[in-house]
Design a protein around this motif. Sequence first.
Motif, mmCIF file in Angstrom:
data_model
loop_
_atom_site.group_PDB
_atom_site.id
_atom_site.type_symbol
_atom_site.label_atom_id
_atom_site.label_comp_id
_atom_site.label_asym_id
_atom_site.label_seq_id
_atom_site.Cartn_x
_atom_site.Cartn_y
_atom_site.Cartn_z
ATOM 1 N N VAL A 1 0.862 -1.175 0.000
ATOM 2 C CA VAL A 1 0.000 0.000 0.000
ATOM 3 C C VAL A 1 0.900 1.227 0.000
ATOM 4 N N ARG A 2 0.514 2.233 -0.787
ATOM 5 C CA ARG A 2 1.302 3.462 -0.910
ATOM 6 C C ARG A 2 0.511 4.662 -0.406
ATOM 7 N N HIS A 3 1.258 5.668 -0.033
ATOM 8 C CA HIS A 3 0.678 6.965 0.302
ATOM 9 C C HIS A 3 -0.150 7.436 -0.895
ATOM 10 N N GLU A 4 -1.346 7.923 -0.668
ATOM 11 C CA GLU A 4 -2.281 8.422 -1.688
ATOM 12 C C GLU A 4 -3.083 7.321 -2.401
ATOM 13 N N ASP A 5 -2.843 6.031 -2.120
ATOM 14 C CA ASP A 5 -3.655 4.966 -2.724
ATOM 15 C C ASP A 5 -5.111 5.100 -2.282
ATOM 16 N N GLU A 6 -6.021 4.738 -3.171
ATOM 17 C CA GLU A 6 -7.418 4.588 -2.784
ATOM 18 C C GLU A 6 -7.576 3.142 -2.324
ATOM 19 N N VAL A 7 -8.283 2.944 -1.218
ATOM 20 C CA VAL A 7 -8.514 1.600 -0.689
ATOM 21 C C VAL A 7 -9.997 1.393 -0.446
ATOM 22 N N GLU A 8 -10.355 0.130 -0.320
ATOM 23 C CA GLU A 8 -11.733 -0.252 -0.023
ATOM 24 C C GLU A 8 -11.717 -1.074 1.259
ATOM 25 N N ILE A 9 -12.675 -0.826 2.124
ATOM 26 C CA ILE A 9 -12.793 -1.558 3.380
ATOM 27 C C ILE A 9 -13.884 -2.614 3.183
ATOM 28 N N LEU A 10 -13.522 -3.872 3.403
ATOM 29 C CA LEU A 10 -14.481 -4.966 3.208
ATOM 30 C C LEU A 10 -14.856 -5.574 4.543
ATOM 31 N N PRO A 11 -16.068 -6.022 4.704
ATOM 32 C CA PRO A 11 -17.074 -6.250 3.682
ATOM 33 C C PRO A 11 -17.967 -5.045 3.386
ATOM 34 N N SER A 12 -17.814 -3.921 4.087
ATOM 35 C CA SER A 12 -18.739 -2.790 3.917
ATOM 36 C C SER A 12 -18.659 -2.111 2.556
ATOM 37 N N GLY A 13 -17.488 -2.132 1.910
ATOM 38 C CA GLY A 13 -17.334 -1.500 0.605
ATOM 39 C C GLY A 13 -17.031 -0.015 0.672
ATOM 40 N N VAL A 14 -16.861 0.530 1.875
ATOM 41 C CA VAL A 14 -16.521 1.941 2.045
ATOM 42 C C VAL A 14 -15.128 2.184 1.465
ATOM 43 N N ARG A 15 -14.960 3.326 0.771
ATOM 44 C CA ARG A 15 -13.656 3.655 0.178
ATOM 45 C C ARG A 15 -13.040 4.855 0.869
ATOM 46 N N ARG B 1 -3.833 8.669 3.591
ATOM 47 C CA ARG B 1 -3.226 9.978 3.832
ATOM 48 C C ARG B 1 -1.792 9.826 4.344
ATOM 49 N N GLY B 2 -1.550 8.750 5.102
ATOM 50 C CA GLY B 2 -0.223 8.527 5.663
ATOM 51 C C GLY B 2 -0.044 7.085 6.077
ATOM 52 N N ILE B 3 1.226 6.649 6.138
ATOM 53 C CA ILE B 3 1.559 5.265 6.518
ATOM 54 C C ILE B 3 2.725 5.311 7.506
ATOM 55 N N GLU B 4 2.605 4.540 8.575
ATOM 56 C CA GLU B 4 3.724 4.356 9.500
ATOM 57 C C GLU B 4 3.998 2.869 9.653
ATOM 58 N N VAL B 5 5.271 2.527 9.671
ATOM 59 C CA VAL B 5 5.720 1.165 9.950
ATOM 60 C C VAL B 5 6.673 1.259 11.138
ATOM 61 N N HIS B 6 6.328 0.603 12.228
ATOM 62 C CA HIS B 6 7.105 0.652 13.476
ATOM 63 C C HIS B 6 7.395 2.089 13.901
ATOM 64 N N ASN C 1 -3.359 6.022 7.949
ATOM 65 C CA ASN C 1 -4.198 7.179 8.246
ATOM 66 C C ASN C 1 -5.046 7.439 7.008
ATOM 67 N N PHE C 2 -6.365 7.437 7.179
ATOM 68 C CA PHE C 2 -7.282 7.582 6.057
ATOM 69 C C PHE C 2 -7.876 8.980 5.969
ATOM 70 N N ALA C 3 -8.081 9.439 4.749
ATOM 71 C CA ALA C 3 -8.856 10.641 4.468
ATOM 72 C C ALA C 3 -10.181 10.189 3.868
ATOM 73 N N GLY C 4 -11.242 10.898 4.186
ATOM 74 C CA GLY C 4 -12.528 10.607 3.554
ATOM 75 C C GLY C 4 -13.336 9.515 4.206
ATOM 76 N N ILE C 5 -12.994 9.144 5.452
ATOM 77 C CA ILE C 5 -13.730 8.091 6.138
ATOM 78 C C ILE C 5 -13.702 8.365 7.641
ATOM 79 N N GLY C 6 -14.842 8.205 8.278
ATOM 80 C CA GLY C 6 -14.921 8.403 9.720
ATOM 81 C C GLY C 6 -14.727 7.098 10.464
ATOM 82 N N VAL C 7 -14.257 7.193 11.691
ATOM 83 C CA VAL C 7 -13.993 6.002 12.504
ATOM 84 C C VAL C 7 -15.265 5.180 12.719
#
Length: 107
Positions: A23-37, A41-46, A62-68
Amino acid sequence: MDRVFTIKGFGTVVTGTLVSGSVRHEDEVEILPSGVRAKVRGIEVHGEEVERAWAGNRAALNFAGIGVEEIERGQTVVHPDTLNLRMADVRLKLSASAGKPSPTGRS
């Protein structure tokens, strides 16, 4: 994902281990099974900010465009349209002629 939370000033964050791919910074992702996209916004590893995380990495996204409240622990983050979930209820009955299962899983 094993955790979902909000960080003030950053928004929705999820943590988990990447099972495959990357997964890269700025990628669009989908959350399953809900299908929310959402957009990554950001990625941290360790605890270190990175541009890309790979399979096997424990990562915080860290996601943009989706609430917890739109996602929950146990859901799966994928690239859009890459995984088509289907569900089936199955009842199996072991025939008497099959014999006893081997402790090693081998016959």
